[in-house]
Design a protein around this motif. Structure first.
Motif, PDB file in Angstrom:
ATOM      1  N   THR A  21       1.761   5.509  -1.642  1.00 13.53           N
ATOM      2  CA  THR A  21       0.144   5.635  -1.428  1.00 13.53           C
ATOM      3  C   THR A  21      -0.188   4.986  -0.166  1.00 13.53           C
ATOM      4  O   THR A  21      -1.320   5.034   0.329  1.00 13.53           O
ATOM      5  CB  THR A  21      -0.402   4.881  -2.619  1.00 13.53           C
ATOM      6  N   SER A  22       0.746   4.564   0.647  1.00 14.42           N
ATOM      7  CA  SER A  22       0.773   3.857   2.043  1.00 14.42           C
ATOM      8  C   SER A  22       0.261   4.793   3.037  1.00 14.42           C
ATOM      9  O   SER A  22       0.635   6.079   3.012  1.00 14.42           O
ATOM     10  CB  SER A  22       1.818   3.119   2.723  1.00 14.42           C
ATOM     11  N   ARG A  23      -0.536   4.419   4.168  1.00 15.83           N
ATOM     12  CA  ARG A  23      -0.948   5.272   5.125  1.00 15.83           C
ATOM     13  C   ARG A  23       0.159   6.322   5.894  1.00 15.83           C
ATOM     14  O   ARG A  23       0.210   7.502   5.948  1.00 15.83           O
ATOM     15  CB  ARG A  23      -1.717   4.711   6.087  1.00 15.83           C
ATOM     16  N   LYS A  24       1.153   5.396   5.924  1.00 20.36           N
ATOM     17  CA  LYS A  24       2.577   5.745   6.635  1.00 20.36           C
ATOM     18  C   LYS A  24       2.971   7.025   5.823  1.00 20.36           C
ATOM     19  O   LYS A  24       3.305   7.922   6.106  1.00 20.36           O
ATOM     20  CB  LYS A  24       3.206   4.723   6.834  1.00 20.36           C
ATOM     21  N   GLU A  25       3.249   6.907   4.327  1.00 18.35           N
ATOM     22  CA  GLU A  25       3.785   7.672   3.760  1.00 18.35           C
ATOM     23  C   GLU A  25       3.148   9.086   3.270  1.00 18.35           C
ATOM     24  O   GLU A  25       3.612  10.164   3.432  1.00 18.35           O
ATOM     25  CB  GLU A  25       4.209   7.265   2.130  1.00 18.35           C
ATOM     26  N   ASP A  40       6.354   2.407  -0.515  1.00 14.88           N
ATOM     27  CA  ASP A  40       4.862   2.737  -1.241  1.00 14.88           C
ATOM     28  C   ASP A  40       4.504   4.146  -0.849  1.00 14.88           C
ATOM     29  O   ASP A  40       4.363   4.434   0.287  1.00 14.88           O
ATOM     30  CB  ASP A  40       4.076   1.901  -0.710  1.00 14.88           C
ATOM     31  N   LYS A  42       5.488   4.076  -6.023  1.00 16.19           N
ATOM     32  CA  LYS A  42       6.732   3.542  -5.201  1.00 16.19           C
ATOM     33  C   LYS A  42       7.678   4.503  -5.484  1.00 16.19           C
ATOM     34  O   LYS A  42       8.143   4.839  -6.530  1.00 16.19           O
ATOM     35  CB  LYS A  42       7.017   2.265  -5.646  1.00 16.19           C
TER      36      LYS A  42
END
Length: 149
Positions: A119-123, A117, A108
């Motif tokens: 590790t999120s798909r968006k990031e 986050d 994070k």
């Protein structure tokens, strides 16, 4: 309320971070430098690190390099014997390390009291796009640094 400060040499500081992560703790550190701009900004953002078992292209890792310096950079490429790192704010410079030299993985980013986050798909998608923009990154960084800093 006054806050106490403890001054440590970088080697002591990062050795302690390494020990805490190996013991299963998460560690939060304040970002220093501009090598991860625009995703992580100097002195504004903090990064929460956890142990380094899951390393993938696009991950942000804290790694101990051969010269005993430490970098918080993104995994650019995984090779058989090495991991190639590159800061998001870099144009050409990369570093190489072995998997066992990765101390922790950023999970994070704390920005203005909000948690992002990593590790999120968006990031991860934003990081993938940023990587694909490497040929024009010089112009984007020039504009971004003048606009946001």
């Amino acid at each position: 309320m006054q806050t106490e400060q403890l001054w440590l040499k970088n080697a002591q500081f990062f050795d302690e971070i390494d020990r805490m992560l190996q013991d299963g703790h998460s560690v939060t550190i304040r970002a220093k430098g501009s090598s991860m701009f625009p995703f992580i900004r100097n002195e504004r953002d903090s990064v929460i690190l956890q142990d380094s078992k899951d390393i993938a292209v696009g991950s942000i890792v804290l790694a101990r390099l051969q010269n005993r310096s430490y970098v918080l950079h993104r995994v650019y490429r995984l090779e058989k014997e090495a991991i190639v790192l590159m800061g998001d704010g870099n144009l050409y410079a990369t570093e190489r390390c072995c998997r066992n030299e990765v101390v922790g993985v950023a999970v994070k980013i704390i920005r203005d009291g909000r948690y992002v986050d990593c590790t999120s798909r968006k990031e991860l998608f934003k990081a993938w796009v940023w990587r694909k923009l490497l040929p024009v990154r010089r112009v984007l960084l020039f504009i971004g640094r003048r606009w946001w800093i």
